[in-house]
Design an enzyme around this catalytic site. Structure first.
Site, PDB file in Angstrom:
ATOM      1  N   SER A 184      38.458  33.237  38.752  1.00  0.00           N
ATOM      2  CA  SER A 184      38.236  34.211  37.692  1.00  0.00           C
ATOM      3  C   SER A 184      39.102  35.459  37.850  1.00  0.00           C
ATOM      4  CB  SER A 184      36.764  34.615  37.659  1.00  0.00           C
ATOM      5  OG  SER A 184      36.382  35.155  38.897  1.00  0.00           O
ATOM      6  N   GLN A 239      39.348  39.212  38.081  1.00  0.00           N
ATOM      7  CA  GLN A 239      38.297  40.058  38.647  1.00  0.00           C
ATOM      8  C   GLN A 239      38.851  41.358  39.208  1.00  0.00           C
ATOM      9  OE1 GLN A 239      37.732  38.289  43.013  1.00  0.00           O
ATOM     10  NE2 GLN A 239      37.423  36.734  41.469  1.00  0.00           N
ATOM     11  N   HIS A 284      37.342  44.572  42.214  1.00  0.00           N
ATOM     12  CA  HIS A 284      36.280  44.912  43.154  1.00  0.00           C
ATOM     13  C   HIS A 284      36.098  46.420  43.185  1.00  0.00           C
ATOM     14  CE1 HIS A 284      36.620  40.773  44.334  1.00  0.00           C
ATOM     15  NE2 HIS A 284      37.913  40.953  44.557  1.00  0.00           N
ATOM     16  N   LYS A 320      35.239  45.658  48.658  1.00  0.00           N
ATOM     17  CA  LYS A 320      35.763  44.329  48.981  1.00  0.00           C
ATOM     18  C   LYS A 320      37.270  44.271  48.785  1.00  0.00           C
ATOM     19  CE  LYS A 320      34.661  39.442  48.107  1.00  0.00           C
ATOM     20  NZ  LYS A 320      35.587  38.672  47.289  1.00  0.00           N
ATOM     21  N   GLU A 336      40.886  42.982  49.454  1.00  0.00           N
ATOM     22  CA  GLU A 336      41.304  41.634  49.846  1.00  0.00           C
ATOM     23  C   GLU A 336      42.810  41.609  50.022  1.00  0.00           C
ATOM     24  OE1 GLU A 336      38.253  38.939  47.178  1.00  0.00           O
ATOM     25  OE2 GLU A 336      40.071  39.672  46.223  1.00  0.00           O
ATOM     26  N   HIS A 341      42.895  41.195  39.181  1.00  0.00           N
ATOM     27  CA  HIS A 341      43.682  40.138  39.823  1.00  0.00           C
ATOM     28  C   HIS A 341      43.018  38.790  39.638  1.00  0.00           C
ATOM     29  CE1 HIS A 341      40.706  41.403  42.849  1.00  0.00           C
ATOM     30  NE2 HIS A 341      40.729  40.149  43.260  1.00  0.00           N
ATOM     31  N   ARG A 347      33.825  40.525  36.996  1.00  0.00           N
ATOM     32  CA  ARG A 347      34.707  39.515  36.414  1.00  0.00           C
ATOM     33  C   ARG A 347      35.153  39.846  34.996  1.00  0.00           C
ATOM     34  NH1 ARG A 347      30.982  36.916  39.523  1.00  0.00           N
ATOM     35  NH2 ARG A 347      31.888  35.764  41.242  1.00  0.00           N
ATOM     36  N   LYS A 387      30.999  32.358  34.693  1.00  0.00           N
ATOM     37  CA  LYS A 387      30.017  33.305  35.241  1.00  0.00           C
ATOM     38  C   LYS A 387      29.896  34.560  34.373  1.00  0.00           C
ATOM     39  CE  LYS A 387      30.571  31.861  40.051  1.00  0.00           C
ATOM     40  NZ  LYS A 387      31.166  32.219  41.338  1.00  0.00           N
TER      41      LYS A 387
HETATM   42 ZN   LIG Z   1      39.156  39.315  44.385  1.00  0.00          ZN
END
Ligand SMILES: [Zn+2]
Length: 425
Positions: free
Chosen positions: A108, A110, A112, A135, A137, A277, A296, A302
């Site tokens: 998806s 998304q 954060h 979060k 990444e 991203h 998302r 979802k």
């Molecule tokens: Zn991510």
């Protein structure tokens, strides 16, 4: 009390529908190489290998002469082995989750939340945002890897609005016109505002309308492809890939808003807070802070928390060159690239040992670390180890803070190793 400092970890494989199938999956092959009880099911989708303490897939410590325990349990009993700074800063827990990903179909789109926002979201909507952590990444490509990252330069989006009729409709004619007008100014804040307005318009448009705009676009691109025409100017190949994976999803139009990033093996993306991203295809190493907070924007069945997403996104327009995260390289008898993103939670180093080398030292570090052998065979020795630890493709091992590990290579075939650690220093 265990005296162990360096030991093998048995890691969990996660099967998700977006993962690569059977033998195609790097995740499955790494796991099968080190676990004789694991057989690759040719019809299963192997998406992720998890290295860390996440309760949904904890790594198990394989310490000779001791009972198997989850790494989370071992760390709780031996917090000093994290390193004193890490222990203090992260209250005695390992702050990162390290993964291998094998991506077949898109994940998806998304973003954060940052730490402060995550804390607030967790208070307001604990059902949706299950922890108060941020979060960040980072993905490092193992094979050619494709993803979406950050908003495109404003001229590119304006060009799509003028040339892809269905995209213009999805954003709305009036919004599209004011976007194009804003794109002709030099005012960066106007650019961000225009980007937000146009993206919001796409995200809030009725789903049935979105479908009715996508159909003729997909048909048109399919027709051009069949006739052998070049469709790269409208991201035709990506559009068709995503259309086959998520037919009718509004996220398909997001490819005209977001940079399409192609990483070569060894290249990285760092996904800081609020940066939109998506991973689209390929195998990669991934490291992240321990959190499940995802907001998302599409390419998913979802829940989409559209309002939260629209308010939080970083609408800065960035050239594709600014979507890659550059490591610090050093070249000697082995090549080391250090990826230290500006967060305390983690950093990752890549060790590439050329053919013919007989060994190298993994130097003691102030943080505990987790290493994985992506390619190569050898042995690891360390002062706490009675017997050297056998290493092969797929071996994952834990290294306590301040422990030196010397690696010897048996066959002169070289090695590729990744090491993740806390980045608090
Ligand atoms: Zn991510």
């Amino acid at each position: 009390m265990s005296k162990a400092e360096v030991f093998e970890l048995k890691c969990a494989v996660q099967e998700y529908a977006w993962g690569k199938k059977g033998e195609d999956s790097a995740v499955a092959k790494l796991k099968a190489s080190v676990d004789s009880n694991f057989t690759i099911n040719p019809d299963a989708f192997y998406a992720e290998l998890w290295m860390g303490t996440h309760p949904n897939g904890p790594s198990i410590c394989k310490i000779p002469g001791e009972e198997d325990v989850p790494l989370s349990e071992w760390v709780k009993q031996h917090p000093k082995q994290l390193g004193s700074e890490v222990e203090r800063y992260f209250s005695g827990s390992l702050p990162f989750l390290f993964k291998v990903l094998s991506v077949r179909t898109a994940l998806s789109i998304q973003a954060h939340p940052n730490k402060q926002h995550a804390e607030q979201l967790h208070i307001d909507r604990p059902d949706l945002y299950k922890d108060p952590n941020h979060k960040p990444e980072m993905a490092i490509a193992l094979t050619p890897f494709m993803g979406l990252c950050g908003f495109r330069p404003i001229d590119e989006v304006a060009n799509f609005l003028e040339t892809v009729e269905e995209f213009r409709k999805a954003v709305g004619g009036e919004k599209a016109d004011s976007f194009v007008a804003a794109s002709k100014t030099d005012d960066k804040s106007k650019h961000r505002e225009a980007m937000k307005e146009a993206f919001k318009s796409l995200m809030e448009r009725d789903a049935a309308e979105i479908k009715s705009f996508l159909k003729p676009l997909v048909d048109r691109v399919t027709g051009k492809k069949t006739a052998g025409e070049d469709v790269s100017a409208m991201e035709g190949d990506l559009l068709l890939k995503l259309s086959s994976e998520f037919p009718g999803d509004r996220g398909l139009f997001a490819i005209y808003f977001l940079n399409v990033v192609h990483l070569e093996p060894g290249e990285a993306m760092f996904l800081e807070a609020n940066l939109p991203h998506a991973y689209l295809s390929g195998d990669c190493m991934e490291c992240m802070a321990c959190s499940d907070n995802v907001v998302r924007a599409g390419l998913t069945p979802k829940y989409l928390d559209v309002q939260t997403l629209l308010d939080m996104l970083d609408y800065t327009c960035r050239p594709i060159s600014r979507t890659k995260f550059l490591g610090i390289e050093s070249h000697g008898n082995i090549d080391i690239t250090i990826f230290n993103p500006p967060v305390p939670d983690f950093g990752v180093s890549k060790f590439e040992v050329p053919e013919g080398s007989t060994g190298f030292l993994l130097q003691a570090f102030e943080s505990a670390s987790i290493c994985i052998i992506i390619r190569g065979e050898g042995e690891a020795s360390s002062k706490s180890l009675k017997e050297p630890l056998k290493l092969r493709t797929g071996t994952v091992f834990f290294v306590a803070a301040d422990a030196d590990v010397s690696i010897s290579l048996e066959d002169g075939q070289g090695m590729l190793l990744f090491r993740a650690y806390a980045g608090v220093f």
